[in-house]
Design a protein around this motif. Structure first.
Motif, PDB file in Angstrom:
ATOM      1  N   ALA A 186       0.828  -1.204   0.000  1.00 38.28           N
ATOM      2  CA  ALA A 186       0.000   0.000   0.000  1.00 38.28           C
ATOM      3  C   ALA A 186       0.862   1.253   0.000  1.00 38.28           C
ATOM      4  CB  ALA A 186      -0.925  -0.016   1.215  1.00 38.28           C
ATOM      5  N   GLU A 187       1.931   1.237   0.797  1.00 37.34           N
ATOM      6  CA  GLU A 187       2.813   2.400   0.858  1.00 37.34           C
ATOM      7  C   GLU A 187       3.595   2.581  -0.437  1.00 37.34           C
ATOM      8  OE1 GLU A 187       6.505   4.086   3.626  1.00 37.34           O
ATOM      9  OE2 GLU A 187       5.494   2.181   4.113  1.00 37.34           O
ATOM     10  N   GLY A 188       4.065   1.462  -0.994  1.00 38.52           N
ATOM     11  CA  GLY A 188       4.865   1.555  -2.215  1.00 38.52           C
ATOM     12  C   GLY A 188       4.063   1.991  -3.417  1.00 38.52           C
ATOM     13  N   LEU A 189       2.842   1.489  -3.539  1.00 39.17           N
ATOM     14  CA  LEU A 189       2.032   1.849  -4.698  1.00 39.17           C
ATOM     15  C   LEU A 189       1.566   3.298  -4.651  1.00 39.17           C
ATOM     16  CD1 LEU A 189      -0.151  -1.368  -5.061  1.00 39.17           C
ATOM     17  CD2 LEU A 189       1.728  -0.629  -6.528  1.00 39.17           C
ATOM     18  N   GLY A 190       1.636   3.926  -3.495  1.00 34.25           N
ATOM     19  CA  GLY A 190       1.290   5.334  -3.392  1.00 34.25           C
ATOM     20  C   GLY A 190       2.421   6.247  -3.818  1.00 34.25           C
ATOM     21  N   GLU A 191       3.596   5.700  -4.123  1.00 30.97           N
ATOM     22  CA  GLU A 191       4.755   6.475  -4.534  1.00 30.97           C
ATOM     23  C   GLU A 191       5.004   6.309  -6.028  1.00 30.97           C
ATOM     24  OE1 GLU A 191       7.868   4.820  -2.233  1.00 30.97           O
ATOM     25  OE2 GLU A 191       7.072   5.489  -0.294  1.00 30.97           O
ATOM     26  N   GLU A 192       5.789   7.200  -6.579  1.00 30.88           N
ATOM     27  CA  GLU A 192       6.207   7.045  -7.967  1.00 30.88           C
ATOM     28  C   GLU A 192       7.230   5.917  -8.061  1.00 30.88           C
ATOM     29  OE1 GLU A 192       7.624  10.619  -9.683  1.00 30.88           O
ATOM     30  OE2 GLU A 192       5.786  11.772  -9.288  1.00 30.88           O
ATOM     31  N   ASP A 193       7.137   5.163  -9.150  1.00 32.60           N
ATOM     32  CA  ASP A 193       8.020   4.008  -9.357  1.00 32.60           C
ATOM     33  C   ASP A 193       7.935   3.023  -8.196  1.00 32.60           C
ATOM     34  OD1 ASP A 193       8.902   5.174 -11.728  1.00 32.60           O
ATOM     35  OD2 ASP A 193      10.519   6.246 -10.707  1.00 32.60           O
ATOM     36  N   GLY A 194       6.746   2.925  -7.608  1.00 29.24           N
ATOM     37  CA  GLY A 194       6.592   1.989  -6.498  1.00 29.24           C
ATOM     38  C   GLY A 194       6.720   0.539  -6.927  1.00 29.24           C
ATOM     39  N   LEU A 195       6.419   0.252  -8.194  1.00 29.58           N
ATOM     40  CA  LEU A 195       6.513  -1.123  -8.669  1.00 29.58           C
ATOM     41  C   LEU A 195       7.937  -1.668  -8.647  1.00 29.58           C
ATOM     42  CD1 LEU A 195       4.031  -1.353 -11.701  1.00 29.58           C
ATOM     43  CD2 LEU A 195       3.832  -2.412  -9.455  1.00 29.58           C
ATOM     44  N   GLU A 196       8.929  -0.816  -8.520  1.00 34.44           N
ATOM     45  CA  GLU A 196      10.313  -1.290  -8.460  1.00 34.44           C
ATOM     46  C   GLU A 196      10.531  -2.181  -7.243  1.00 34.44           C
ATOM     47  OE1 GLU A 196      12.517  -0.827 -10.789  1.00 34.44           O
ATOM     48  OE2 GLU A 196      11.136   0.407 -11.974  1.00 34.44           O
ATOM     49  N   LYS A 197       9.663  -2.059  -6.265  1.00 29.12           N
ATOM     50  CA  LYS A 197       9.797  -2.877  -5.055  1.00 29.12           C
ATOM     51  C   LYS A 197       8.987  -4.174  -5.133  1.00 29.12           C
ATOM     52  CE  LYS A 197      10.126   1.354  -2.283  1.00 29.12           C
ATOM     53  NZ  LYS A 197       9.522   2.139  -1.164  1.00 29.12           N
ATOM     54  N   SER A 198       8.396  -4.445  -6.300  1.00 31.81           N
ATOM     55  CA  SER A 198       7.481  -5.585  -6.407  1.00 31.81           C
ATOM     56  C   SER A 198       8.186  -6.921  -6.165  1.00 31.81           C
ATOM     57  CB  SER A 198       6.805  -5.583  -7.779  1.00 31.81           C
ATOM     58  OG  SER A 198       7.786  -5.631  -8.818  1.00 31.81           O
ATOM     59  N   GLU A 199       9.452  -7.018  -6.544  1.00 32.65           N
ATOM     60  CA  GLU A 199      10.167  -8.279  -6.324  1.00 32.65           C
ATOM     61  C   GLU A 199      10.296  -8.574  -4.830  1.00 32.65           C
ATOM     62  OE1 GLU A 199      14.456 -10.431  -7.430  1.00 32.65           O
ATOM     63  OE2 GLU A 199      13.974  -8.425  -8.197  1.00 32.65           O
ATOM     64  N   GLY A 200      10.581  -7.540  -4.037  1.00 35.54           N
ATOM     65  CA  GLY A 200      10.662  -7.718  -2.591  1.00 35.54           C
ATOM     66  C   GLY A 200       9.321  -8.085  -1.984  1.00 35.54           C
ATOM     67  N   TRP A 201       8.234  -7.484  -2.506  1.00 38.31           N
ATOM     68  CA  TRP A 201       6.907  -7.834  -2.006  1.00 38.31           C
ATOM     69  C   TRP A 201       6.599  -9.306  -2.284  1.00 38.31           C
ATOM     70  CZ3 TRP A 201       4.428  -3.144  -4.967  1.00 38.31           C
ATOM     71  CH2 TRP A 201       4.860  -1.958  -4.347  1.00 38.31           C
ATOM     72  N   HIS A 202       6.956  -9.747  -3.487  1.00 38.19           N
ATOM     73  CA  HIS A 202       6.673 -11.138  -3.850  1.00 38.19           C
ATOM     74  C   HIS A 202       7.477 -12.102  -2.973  1.00 38.19           C
ATOM     75  CE1 HIS A 202       5.267 -14.397  -6.296  1.00 38.19           C
ATOM     76  NE2 HIS A 202       6.483 -14.735  -6.682  1.00 38.19           N
ATOM     77  N   HIS A 203       8.700 -11.732  -2.676  1.00 39.69           N
ATOM     78  CA  HIS A 203       9.516 -12.573  -1.802  1.00 39.69           C
ATOM     79  C   HIS A 203       8.914 -12.640  -0.400  1.00 39.69           C
ATOM     80  CE1 HIS A 203      12.932 -13.503   0.893  1.00 39.69           C
ATOM     81  NE2 HIS A 203      13.298 -14.294  -0.092  1.00 39.69           N
ATOM     82  N   SER A 204       8.456 -11.499   0.099  1.00 43.08           N
ATOM     83  CA  SER A 204       7.835 -11.473   1.433  1.00 43.08           C
ATOM     84  C   SER A 204       6.546 -12.283   1.458  1.00 43.08           C
ATOM     85  CB  SER A 204       7.563 -10.034   1.858  1.00 43.08           C
ATOM     86  OG  SER A 204       8.764  -9.295   1.937  1.00 43.08           O
ATOM     87  N   ALA A 205       5.765 -12.178   0.386  1.00 45.61           N
ATOM     88  CA  ALA A 205       4.517 -12.940   0.322  1.00 45.61           C
ATOM     89  C   ALA A 205       4.801 -14.442   0.268  1.00 45.61           C
ATOM     90  CB  ALA A 205       3.697 -12.516  -0.894  1.00 45.61           C
ATOM     91  N   GLY A 206       5.891 -14.824  -0.376  1.00 42.26           N
ATOM     92  CA  GLY A 206       6.271 -16.230  -0.388  1.00 42.26           C
ATOM     93  C   GLY A 206       6.596 -16.746   1.002  1.00 42.26           C
ATOM     94  N   GLY A 207       7.124 -15.856   1.862  1.00 39.64           N
ATOM     95  CA  GLY A 207       7.408 -16.258   3.235  1.00 39.64           C
ATOM     96  C   GLY A 207       6.158 -16.558   4.033  1.00 39.64           C
ATOM     97  N   LEU A 208       4.997 -16.020   3.607  1.00 43.46           N
ATOM     98  CA  LEU A 208       3.749 -16.316   4.311  1.00 43.46           C
ATOM     99  C   LEU A 208       3.399 -17.797   4.212  1.00 43.46           C
ATOM    100  CD1 LEU A 208       1.557 -13.265   3.204  1.00 43.46           C
ATOM    101  CD2 LEU A 208       2.902 -13.528   5.293  1.00 43.46           C
ATOM    102  N   THR A 209       3.778 -18.418   3.106  1.00 45.02           N
ATOM    103  CA  THR A 209       3.517 -19.854   2.956  1.00 45.02           C
ATOM    104  C   THR A 209       4.273 -20.654   3.999  1.00 45.02           C
ATOM    105  OG1 THR A 209       3.219 -19.531   0.568  1.00 45.02           O
ATOM    106  CG2 THR A 209       3.592 -21.777   1.331  1.00 45.02           C
ATOM    107  N   ALA A 210       5.522 -20.263   4.247  1.00 45.08           N
ATOM    108  CA  ALA A 210       6.299 -20.940   5.279  1.00 45.08           C
ATOM    109  C   ALA A 210       5.677 -20.732   6.661  1.00 45.08           C
ATOM    110  CB  ALA A 210       7.741 -20.433   5.264  1.00 45.08           C
TER     111      ALA A 210
END
Length: 289
Positions: A186-210
């Motif tokens: 939510a914080e990243g998408l409110g900024e310009e070029d927030g999608l640059e952090k999408s890889e980190g978000w995906h990695h964090s979301a993968g940790g939810l499975t663990a």
């Protein structure tokens, strides 16, 4: 490490459970040594505390099961190594050649579980001890039995592990971790070029499975912890774990969060896709927030 130590002393949780079980294992080993080494003056007193440490498992049922497996493999290692020493007339190297290959193979037999390695290590103790007689073999088996009994009694009657709280703790942590991922998006998408952090978000979301798997593991420990456990009468068990439906619900939540992060990562990486408008990302930021 500092947070874990602090948590162990100031709040109830997995860290304190680890502290209690560690101190119980140490206490069981000291008690086993006091009985076998100090009181009985046993020639191989090391086997008693060594066995007692392994007996203090995560559940009472596990201690009983481990005790049977461990005593069986240790007894087998003791008898075989003693027979090899007698056959080779106490020649250490020859006895090792006759003992260790077989004991390592037997240690992989699934009936012995994780205790299989104790057969080979016990055989090493017996062989390097250098003396093989009926009395010494009996002493070694007795010392192993003393350690197993003391370890089991300590685990069963000194703050026996109940594990009912762990499921709730793991679910609470999973909810917090999910909120962290959603908040970061939510914080990243409110900024310009927030999608640059999408890889980190995906990695964090993968940790939810663990983390979700940790919930399932905690629920299994809770079910096993109730077997043959006097802890329900000796300790306050606390509230029952949340129903299994909560696990299913959070499983669906984690799947959807992971799908969102994967989609955002794909949008960022694939230059052939037309990205949504900034207004869409602002709306998505509000929804995720």
């Amino acid at each position: 490490m500092h947070r874990a130590v602090r948590s162990a002393f100031v709040e109830v949780g997995p860290e304190r459970d680890t502290l209690v079980q560690s101190l119980k294992a140490a206490g069981a080993a000291i008690a086993a040594w006091a009985v076998s080494g100090w009181w009985f003056q046993a020639p191989m007193a090391l086997l008693a505390p060594w066995t007692a440490i392994a007996m203090v498992g995560s559940t009472v049922y596990q201690s009983v099961r481990t005790g049977v497996q461990q005593f069986a493999i240790i007894a087998l290692g003791t008898l075989w190594a003693s027979a090899a020493m007698a056959f080779t007339r106490d020649r250490t190297m020859t006895a090792m050649l006759l003992t260790l290959p077989l004991m390592m193979l037997l240690g992989n037999y699934r009936r012995f579980g994780n205790q299989g390695i104790y057969g080979a290590t016990t055989a090493l103790f017996v062989i390097t001890g250098g003396v093989s007689s009926t009395s010494t073999v009996g002493h070694r088996l007795l010392e192993t039995l003393i350690g197993a009994v003391i370890g089991l009694l300590v685990n069963a009657f000194v703050l026996p592990p109940v594990h009912l709280r762990s499921v709730r703790d793991r679910l609470v942590r999973l909810a917090r971790e999910t909120a962290d991922v959603l908040g970061a998006m939510a914080e990243g998408l409110g900024e310009e070029d927030g999608l640059e952090k999408s890889e980190g978000w995906h990695h964090s979301a993968g940790g939810l499975t663990a983390s979700l798997q940790n919930v399932s593991e905690a629920r299994r420990w809770a079910m096993e912890g109730a077997r043959w456990n006097p802890g329900g009468r000796l300790r306050r068990a606390g509230p029952k774990p949340p129903p299994f439906a909560e696990d299913m619900r959070w499983g669906r939540v984690c799947t959807r969060v992971l799908a969102i992060t994967r989609t955002l990562e794909t949008i960022n990486d694939d230059t052939e896709l037309a990205p949504p408008s900034p207004d869409f990302f602002r709306l998505l930021s509000n929804v995720l927030g």
